[in-house]
Structure formats: structure tokens, C-alpha cells
Write a protein that holds these residues in place. Structure first.
Motif, short mmCIF file in Angstrom:
data_model
loop_
_atom_site.label_atom_id
_atom_site.label_comp_id
_atom_site.label_asym_id
_atom_site.label_seq_id
_atom_site.Cartn_x
_atom_site.Cartn_y
_atom_site.Cartn_z
N LEU A 328 0.83 -1.20 0.00
CA LEU A 328 0.00 0.00 0.00
C LEU A 328 0.87 1.26 0.00
O LEU A 328 0.64 2.17 0.79
N PRO A 329 1.89 1.35 -0.86
CA PRO A 329 2.80 2.50 -0.74
C PRO A 329 2.13 3.83 -1.03
O PRO A 329 2.58 4.86 -0.56
N TYR A 330 1.06 3.82 -1.80
CA TYR A 330 0.43 5.08 -2.17
C TYR A 330 -0.86 5.35 -1.39
O TYR A 330 -1.59 6.26 -1.68
N GLY A 331 -1.14 4.53 -0.38
CA GLY A 331 -2.36 4.76 0.39
C GLY A 331 -3.59 4.20 -0.30
O GLY A 331 -3.48 3.29 -1.12
N VAL A 332 -4.75 4.76 0.02
CA VAL A 332 -6.00 4.19 -0.48
C VAL A 332 -6.82 5.21 -1.26
O VAL A 332 -8.04 5.27 -1.18
N ILE A 333 -6.12 6.00 -2.04
CA ILE A 333 -6.80 7.02 -2.84
C ILE A 333 -7.89 6.39 -3.73
O ILE A 333 -8.99 6.93 -3.84
N VAL A 334 -7.56 5.26 -4.34
CA VAL A 334 -8.47 4.72 -5.36
C VAL A 334 -9.86 4.39 -4.77
O VAL A 334 -10.87 4.90 -5.27
N PRO A 335 -9.94 3.57 -3.71
CA PRO A 335 -11.30 3.30 -3.21
C PRO A 335 -11.96 4.54 -2.59
O PRO A 335 -13.20 4.65 -2.59
N ILE A 336 -11.16 5.46 -2.10
CA ILE A 336 -11.77 6.70 -1.57
C ILE A 336 -12.40 7.49 -2.71
O ILE A 336 -13.53 7.99 -2.60
N VAL A 337 -11.70 7.55 -3.82
CA VAL A 337 -12.27 8.26 -4.98
C VAL A 337 -13.52 7.55 -5.46
O VAL A 337 -14.56 8.17 -5.71
N THR A 338 -13.46 6.21 -5.56
CA THR A 338 -14.66 5.49 -6.00
C THR A 338 -15.84 5.84 -5.10
O THR A 338 -16.92 6.18 -5.57
N SER A 339 -15.60 5.76 -3.80
CA SER A 339 -16.74 5.87 -2.88
C SER A 339 -17.28 7.29 -2.79
O SER A 339 -18.45 7.48 -2.49
N THR A 340 -16.43 8.28 -3.05
CA THR A 340 -16.92 9.66 -2.92
C THR A 340 -17.41 10.24 -4.24
O THR A 340 -18.27 11.12 -4.24
N PHE A 417 -13.38 14.08 1.24
CA PHE A 417 -12.42 13.53 0.30
C PHE A 417 -11.18 13.05 1.06
O PHE A 417 -11.08 13.20 2.28
N GLN A 418 -10.23 12.47 0.34
CA GLN A 418 -8.98 11.95 0.88
C GLN A 418 -8.31 12.88 1.89
O GLN A 418 -7.84 12.45 2.93
N ASP A 419 -8.29 14.18 1.55
CA ASP A 419 -7.57 15.13 2.40
C ASP A 419 -8.44 15.64 3.55
O ASP A 419 -8.06 16.58 4.24
N GLY A 420 -9.60 15.04 3.72
CA GLY A 420 -10.47 15.47 4.82
C GLY A 420 -11.29 16.70 4.49
O GLY A 420 -12.06 17.18 5.32
N ARG A 421 -11.14 17.21 3.28
CA ARG A 421 -11.92 18.40 2.90
C ARG A 421 -13.27 17.98 2.32
O ARG A 421 -13.38 16.93 1.71
N PRO A 422 -14.29 18.85 2.48
CA PRO A 422 -15.60 18.47 1.96
C PRO A 422 -15.63 18.43 0.43
O PRO A 422 -14.91 19.18 -0.23
N VAL A 468 -18.88 12.99 -12.81
CA VAL A 468 -18.23 14.22 -12.38
C VAL A 468 -16.84 13.81 -11.94
O VAL A 468 -16.61 12.67 -11.57
N GLU A 469 -15.92 14.74 -11.99
CA GLU A 469 -14.56 14.42 -11.63
C GLU A 469 -13.95 15.59 -10.84
O GLU A 469 -13.84 16.70 -11.38
N GLY A 470 -13.59 15.32 -9.61
CA GLY A 470 -12.89 16.35 -8.83
C GLY A 470 -11.48 16.48 -9.37
O GLY A 470 -10.70 15.54 -9.31
N THR A 471 -11.17 17.63 -9.95
CA THR A 471 -9.86 17.80 -10.59
C THR A 471 -9.10 18.94 -9.90
O THR A 471 -9.67 19.72 -9.14
N GLY A 472 -7.81 18.99 -10.22
CA GLY A 472 -7.01 20.13 -9.78
C GLY A 472 -6.83 20.24 -8.28
O GLY A 472 -6.90 21.35 -7.74
N PRO A 473 -6.60 19.10 -7.58
CA PRO A 473 -6.39 19.23 -6.14
C PRO A 473 -5.08 19.92 -5.81
O PRO A 473 -4.16 19.95 -6.63
#
Ligand code: MCN
Length: 799
Positions: A328-340, A417-422, A468-473
Motif C-alpha cells: 500500500l505504498p500510495y495509500g487508499v486514494i483509489v477506493p476513496i475516490v470510488t466511494s466519494t 475527500f482523501q484530504d479530509g476536505r468536503p 463528475v470528476e474532482g480535478t485540480g487538487p
């Protein structure tokens, strides 16, 4: 501004050089260096009992063999877990070389350095590793069943577990007049860029200028994040950050797979270069890429949905099992993105999502273009179709009944989201998006076409899918702009480029800001010597973050240029304007100064090496004797640096519609039309964006109909070559018909949203819907190949 390059479909300035073969890729740069090769585990689960390099030592040209035993200090520790998250239950990461256990085929066990690649491979083949072979965990079902665990000391295979809930979804579904349950399945796939990973490092001895006995490390890497590699290498090798320079040359595609920093090879090669005091290079071969780089996509989803008689969602409950591979070197971004981001443009009523990210004895999983969204869109859009079919309603109309309207923007889905922001959708016109896709594909006319085709014995179907796609973080990206005395403009960004055309788009932004010709602007990407603070290229963030940063940097430069020009022209700054490479007095263009001259004036120490000049160096010490030549707080030179730090993601959106024909005999699936409505805010370069959408759709079609990673029960990847991995040719990719929408983002100075991943996101969902429409039975698993369609037909016919 008179040039107005922003929005112009200009040709990419990168292409002439690349097409003419003048690109400088990693393998070109490291051609004269010593070559590294890695001994990799042939087993998916094993304990290393012994490593015997005796036979390798005899190979002529061998320089060194390294195993875990040779590592010490931070190098002997596991690689970092890059993006921690509270959902991570047990985050395992690999060692630079395997310590005692190997957990997937391809894991590096030993490293060989030799004079050339041939010798290095030869020596690597002679290293004998004695393994005690264990029992691998292959596939999501096996991981979930947890009869065996991938990692020692774990009770099950759960790497991360998260529940997010808005309202009481289960109660809402229970009380709804209608409800459905869907089981969905997306297989493992991978980005497969043209160029694999690679790293080339050279240790440069001390020069004395640093006052230290230590030298510096120059690392060339095909990474997506230069500063990330620099930080990781510096930490592992116990060097100061300033001792490590990372330069990213031309890169032949990344698509997410080069986001991990560092890969084991990415620290081993610099470490060996320093230890040996020699140049060392490693360029991945195709088999290594398949077995030892990253994959994505595999998920099992169970969706429960409650809805009213008009198809409006009342409650949605989604359970996701996500395959995250061995580490898990990169964390769990992928399932977090799927679920949100699964919810897409819709209001779900109450929503509950739960994911478990599971270790399996296979290559690691990190974001691949779309990063979890294709799976989320598959779940949501298959659900929309199921609702429409259940109620006998039009599939597009059911979507229209559920979308968020512009009047409801900004719209807060209530998720984090991943970073805890709404997760707040900033802008977008989703009802119009649906109208436009309907018009583009002629949705109303399709029923008649389908009927006519059926009469001719043909099976055709149509499918639509939205996202929809959250872009530009953030957190930020920087830009540096400098005007040289020649008048040429140099721009630097920390972004690394894998083929996106950043050089062109950033030049367009700066050319407009300074009103200079596009050809006068030169852009450097991914070089920590030029831009020390940067985040990197991923998450469709380049246009938003770096585009904005260079615009802000250019504006800083302009302020300074105006001050200097005002002095020179004896005018007020407010009376001046930029025009075609000059600063001139408004309404009196004869009173002007060239931008290059302003750059000369910005530095009191002027070098004049032209033959006509009497002295080589002139100090312009004249002027006000009571002022120092460089005012306090100012700096010599005409340059500006600035950063853009977005408040949160900006949401791009779109809809795809596919028309397919399925062969009644062979079950071949042919795409007859592929239509895209796409909104990434203001377009900087529509030509580049269309190229990005085409490329994305190609990867989406590939993931829907062709590409998959096939592991056997021993954890061996059976199709680890381009002979066996079914990457489609251009002939399989349809012409993509694109209609743009441009809803500006309120979150950045350019009003842009990201575009780089969009094309891939809804392709599987749209194509599954189209095949389903052609065949009349449900398609719940992707990719779908002719044999699978054949089998579905058989099962359907059997009832
Ligand atoms: N663009 C634009 N106007 C906009 C938005 C984008 O002109 N409103 C243009 C920009 O000029 C930029 C390109 O589109 O050059 C992509 O911009 P953006 O969406 O900001 O994405 P990034 O620059 O951050 O690139 C990353 C993105 C991702 S996440 C993957 S994965 C991906 C992709 O880009 N990998 C790629 N596209 C790729 N294209 C190539 N050729 N190779 C890859 O590896």
C-alpha cells in the motif's frame, strides 16, 4: 491583450521534436552508464531462505551484486506509506529489496550492476535464490474469505476500511416504493504506457563550493513527481535535500503508474550510484512492467437502491471490495475516490458507502487514469439503467430526474475527500449536459433505428453514462517566469510531463499575460533545479494548479516590469500597457520600451559582450545617489515566482454515449458511434483537450472490451507481454465525436477544470449499457469479450 492564445487550438510545440526523433528519453540519457538489473521473485508468496551469488561473480563485466543484507540505516527500512489515511488499518509497504518474504511475483530480491545491460541480465540469471514457497491469496473473493493472509501478523487481508454515510440510507431504501440490488464486477487492468519506468543516477564528487566533503546526486527519472522522488531519495540516502537534483526528461506516458515515489528501483539505483561513485541506469522492460509496476480497477460492488415511481433516488447503499495488491505504498486514494465520486451528477437521497481495501498476492494497485472513478461510474450508471428498465422509463429521462441543477451549485454531497476536505461541486450545468449528449447521439431517433436494424437481423444498442470528476487538487503548484535580455521568456513549472502538452499550454497562458509571441516562450518542466517546490502531475491538476501559478507569476513580473518601464519612459505605471513584447504609453505607442530592454534595466550589472562595446561589463551605477542600485526588498532581474493553492477540487463533468452492434454469430462487439459531451471549464487549448479526451476514450474502450490482467491461482500473471495482453490497435478505437461545454470554475484565476482523465471514466459504463441494450439482458461485469458475451447469451437463453 492582443495575442489571445488562451483558448486557441494551437499545435503542440513539443511534437516536432518528438516526431523527428529528437526526444531525450531516459534510455537515451543513461546510454553510457553502468546498467542495473533486478532479480525478481518468481513466486507470489514465499520466504527467502538463501541467496547465492557465487555463479554470478564469475560473469565478466559484473560490478556488484546487492541484497537486503547490504542495506543499512533508512535503506533497510520499508519504503514510506506516502499518503496516510485514517481508514488504513494496516499499511504494509515493501523494502527496497525483499527482506525475508516476497508477496508478489516480480518483487525485487537482488540487484546487479554491470558494465552493460546484457551482462547485468546474464549475471542476474545466475543468482540462485532458495525459497520456501507459501500459499498466495489471489483474487478479491480469496482475500475477503481470509483463509490465508498475504502478510505475516495480520488476522485478515483488510488493509483499509471506511464507511461514509449521509442520512439513513438503509432505512430510506427499506421505506422506498421500489428497490433493487445489483452485483457488479470490474476486473484488474493497467495503464501500460509506451515507456516503462526508469531511473538513471550519477554521483557528482564535492566541488568545494558547498564547503563540504560530500558530493551531490543527480537523478533522472521518468517519474510523475520530481520533488517527491527528490525527497524520498534524500531521506533514504541520508542526504540533504539540496544535495539531490531530480530531472524528468521526455516521458512516454505515465497514466498514474509513475506516481509512486519512490519505487524500490528508484532508491536502489541512486544508492548504488553513490556507493560505487559511478553512473548507474535501469530501464524497465515490458515483462517487468507487467509484473512489478502498478495495476488498478479490480472491484466487486454490491449496490442497493431505493427509488420512487418516477425513478428519483431515495437511498443508495454501496458495498465495495477493492483489490489493492500486495502493498500500500500510495495509500487508499483509489477506493476513496470510488466511494466519494460514485454519485456523479446525481442527488442520491440518503447515501451509505462502505469499502474494504484488501491485500492480494499480486502487483500493487495505485491510481491509473480515472483513479477509481471508472468503477464508481460503473456502479452508479448501471444502477440508473436498472432503475429505468425496472420502471419501464427512458434511461436518459431517469438521469434527468436525478441531476443537480445549476441553481443548486455549489452543491455539497456531504462527503469527505482523501484530504479530509468536503466534496463540494463548484459549478456545472448537468441538465444541459444531458440535453447535449441526447442531441449529439440522436437519442430520440435511436428507437426507430434499433427497430429497423432488428428487422434486418442486426443487434444494435445505445448506452449513456455520466460522471463528475474532482480535478485540480492542491496543496499547491508553482510557476516561475523570467524575461531574458533578448526578450525571450523562460517559464518553469514543477509539473512533470508524460505527453500532456504542458509546454504548449503554459506558454499560451504566459504569452497572453505578457502579450508576447508564443514562439518567444520556452517552458521547462519537472526539474527540481528550476522549481524546488512542486507536487507533481496527477489527478488532472496541471491546468488548474500550474496554469494558474504561471499566470500569477507572470502578473508579478508585470508589476515589476511596469515600475522599471515607468522610470525609463518617465510615465506613470497606470498610463502604460503591454503590447506585443513591449511596454508602451497608452495612446502613444511610439513611447515604448522593449521587454528585453526592461530586463536589461532590471539588473544594474550589465554584461555587454558585443564587439562594439568598449568594456565587457558595465555597472549602471548612475541614477539617484541616495538609492542603492537594487532597492531593499527588490531583486535584480525581471522574473516572478508564484504559487496557486486551490481551496479544494474543481468539478469537471461529462456524458458519453456509445452505439454498438453485436454480431449474432461471433458475439463480436463493434462500436458504431462514440459521442462525448465534456466540460472542463475554460479551455486553454481545445486541440490538446480533444487529444486528451481521445486518448482517454481509447483507454476506456480498452478497459471495457479488451484489457485485463489474468492471474492464475498461483499468482502468476498469465498475460505479462504485449503478445498476450490485449491492447487494442487504433483500428479498434472509434472516431470520437466531441461537444464542449465551458462552465468556468470559480475556484482558480483561469476558470479552468482538469481534462486529462475524463475520457476514460464513463467508457465501461456506457459500453456495458449499449451491449445490454443490443442484447436485452443485464451486463454486470467488465471487461466483456466475445466469449463472455457468448456465454451470457447462452445463460440468458437457458433462463
Ligand atoms: N487542458 C486545457 N484546458 C483545460 C484543461 C486542460 O487546455 N481546461 C489541457 C492542458 O493543456 C494540459 C492537458 O489538457 O496540457 C491536461 O491537463 P490536466 O487535465 O490539467 O491534466 P494534467 O496536466 O494534470 O495531466 C495529468 C493527467 C492524468 S491524471 C493522467 S493519468 C494522464 C493525462 O493527464 N496521463 C497522461 N493525460 C495523459 N496524456 C498523455 N499523453 N500521457 C499520460 O501519461
Amino acid at each position: 491583450m492582443s495575442t489571445r492564445m488562451f483558448g486557441a487550438p494551437v499545435q503542440r510545440s513539443e511534437d516536432e521534436r518528438l516526431v523527428a526523433g529528437r526526444g531525450a528519453f531516459l534510455d537515451d540519457l543513461g546510454a553510457g552508464a553502468c546498467a542495473a538489473a533486478f532479480v525478481r521473485s518468481p513466486h507470489a508468496d514465499a520466504r527467502i531462505l538463501d541467496i547465492d551469488a557465487a555463479e554470478a561473480v564469475d560473469v565478466d563485466g559484473l560490478i556488484a551484486v546487492y541484497t537486503y543484507e547490504d542495506l543499512s540505516g533508512p535503506m533497510a527500512e520499508p519504503l514510506p506509506l506516502l499518503i496516510p489515511h485514517p481508514s488504513i488499518v494496516d499499511g504494509r509497504t515493501p523494502y527496497p529489496l525483499a527482506r525475508e518474504y516476497v508477496h508478489h511475483v516480480g518483487e525485487p530480491v537482488a540487484m546487479v550492476v554491470a558494465h552493460d545491460r546484457y551482462t547485468a541480465e546474464d549475471a542476474a540469471a545466475r543468482i540462485r535464490v532458495d525459497y520456501e514457497v507459501g500459499g498466495p491469496v489471489v483474487g478479491i473473493e480469496a482475500a475477503a474469505a481470509a483463509e490465508r493472509t498475504v502478510h505475516e501478523g495480520m488476522a485478515d487481508n483488510v488493509a483499509a476500511h471506511l464507511v461514509q454515510e449521509v442520512g439513513d440510507a438503509r432505512a430510506a431504501i427499506g421505506a422506498a416504493p421500489n428497490s433493487l440490488e445489483l452485483d457488479l464486477d470490474i476486473e484488474r487492468s493497467a495503464a501500460t504506457p509506451l515507456e516503462g519506468r526508469g531511473v538513471y543516477a550519477r554521483w557528482e564528487p564535492p566541488t568545494g563550493s558547498t564547503g563540504s566533503d560530500d558530493g551531490r546526486l543527480r537523478v533522472y527519472s521518468s517519474t510523475q513527481t520530481a520533488t517527491g522522488v527528490r525527497a524520498a531519495v534524500a531521506a533514504k540516502l541520508e542526504l540533504a535535500l539540496g544535495q539531490v537534483e531530480v530531472v524528468v526528461p521526455d516521458v512516454g506516458g505515465g497514466f498514474g503508474v509513475k506516481i509512486v515515489h519512490p519505487w524500490p528501483e528508484e532508491v536502489m539505483v541512486p544508492w548504488a550510484a553513490r556507493r560505487l561513485g559511478r553512473e548507474v541506469a535501469w530501464v524497465e522492460d515490458r515483462r517487468e512492467h507487467f509484473i512489478a509496476a502498478a495495476h488498478e480497477r479490480a472491484q466487486r460492488q454490491r449496490v442497493r437502491v431505493g427509488f420512487d415511481d418516477s425513478g428519483r433516488l431515495l437511498g443508495l447503499d454501496v458495498d465495495i471490495l477493492h483489490d489493492n495488491g500486495a502493498y500500500l505504498p500510495y495509500g487508499v486514494i483509489v477506493p476513496i475516490v470510488t466511494s466519494t465520486q460514485l454519485l456523479g451528477p446525481y442527488k442520491p437521497g440518503a447515501y451509505r458507502v462502505e469499502f474494504r481495501s484488501l491485500y492480494t498476492s499480486t502487483a500493487i494497485v495505485t491510481p491509473y487514469r480515472g483513479a477509481g472513478r471508472p468503477q464508481g461510474v460503473f456502479a452508479m450508471e448501471r444502477t440508473m439503467d436498472a432503475i429505468a428498465d425496472h420502471l419501464g422509463l427512458d434511461r436518459l429521462a431517469v438521469r434527468a430526474a436525478n441531476v443537480i441543477t445549476p441553481a443548486e451549485m455549489p452543491y455539497d454531497q456531504g462527503l469527505l475527500f482523501q484530504d479530509g476536505r468536503p466534496l463540494i461541486y463548484d459549478s456545472g450545468d448537468y441538465p444541459r449536459m444531458l440535453e447535449m449528449i441526447g442531441e449529439l447521439v440522436d437519442w430520440p431517433g435511436f428507437a426507430e433505428y434499433r427497430e429497423r436494424a432488428r428487422e434486418e437481423g442486426r443487434r444494435v444498442g445505445i448506452g449513456v453514462a455520466c460522471y463528475v470528476e474532482g480535478t485540480g487538487p492542491g496543496p499547491y503548484e508553482g510557476g516561475h517566469v523570467q524575461v531574458e535580455t533578448s526578450g525571450k521568456v523562460r517559464v518553469a513549472t514543477g509539473l512533470t510531463s508524460q505527453g500532456q502538452g504542458h509546454g504548449t499550454m503554459l506558454a499560451q497562458v504566459v504569452a497572453d499575460e505578457l502579450d508576447v509571441p508564443l514562439t518567444d516562450v520556452e517552458v521547462t518542466t519537472g526539474d527540481t533545479r528550476r522549481m524546488g517546490y512542486s507536487v507533481g502531475t496527477f489527478a488532472s491538476r496541471g491546468a488548474v494548479t500550474s496554469g494558474s501559478a504561471v499566470a500569477l507569476a507572470a502578473r508579478r513580473l508585470k508589476e515589476k516590469a511596469l515600475r522599471i518601464a515607468a522610470d525609463a519612459l518617465e510615465a506613470d505605471t497606470g498610463d502604460l500597457e503591454f503590447s506585443q513584447g513591449r511596454i508602451q504609453v497608452k495612446g502613444s505607442p511610439a513611447h515604448r520600451v522593449e521587454l528585453g530592454t526592461v530586463a536589461v534595466l532590471s539588473n544594474p550589472l550589465r554584461y555587454a559582450f558585443d564587439a562594439a562595446s568598449a568594456a565587457a561589463t558595465q555597472f549602471s551605477g548612475g541614477g539617484d545617489p541616495d538609492r542603492p542600485p537594487v532597492a531593499e526588498g527588490d531583486a535584480p532581474g525581471l522574473e516572478g515566482t508564484d504559487y496557486h493553492s486551490p481551496l479544494r477540487c474543481t468539478f469537471a463533468n461529462g456524458a458519453h454515449a456509445a452505439v454498438v452492434e453485436t454480431d449474432p454469430d461471433t458475439a463480436e462487439i463493434r462500436i458504431l458511434r462514440y459521442c462525448v459531451v465534456h466540460d472542463c471549464g475554460n479551455l486553454i487549448n481545445p486541440r490538446i483537450v480533444e487529444g486528451q479526451v481521445h486518448g482517454g476514450v481509447a483507454q476506456g474502450v480498452a478497459g471495457a472490451l479488451y484489457e485485463r490482467m489474468v492471474y492464475d491461482s498461483d499468482g502468476q500473471l498469465l498475460n505479462a507481454s504485449l503478445m498476450d495482453f490485449l491492447m487494442p490497435y487504433a483500428s479498434e478505437i472509434p472516431t470520437v465525436e466531441i461537444a464542449h461545454m465551458q462552465t468556468p470554475s470559480p475556484l482558480n484565476p483561469l476558470g479552468v477544470k482538469g481534462a486529462g482523465e475524463a475520457g476514460v471514466i464513463p467508457a465501461s459504463a456506457a459500453l456495458a449499457a449499449a451491449v445490454e441494450d443490443a442484447e436485452g439482458f443485464r451486463v454486470a461485469r467488465m471487461p466483456i469479450s466475445p466469449p463472455e458475451l457468448f456465454e451470457l447469451r447462452r445463460r440468458h437463453a437457458a433462463g
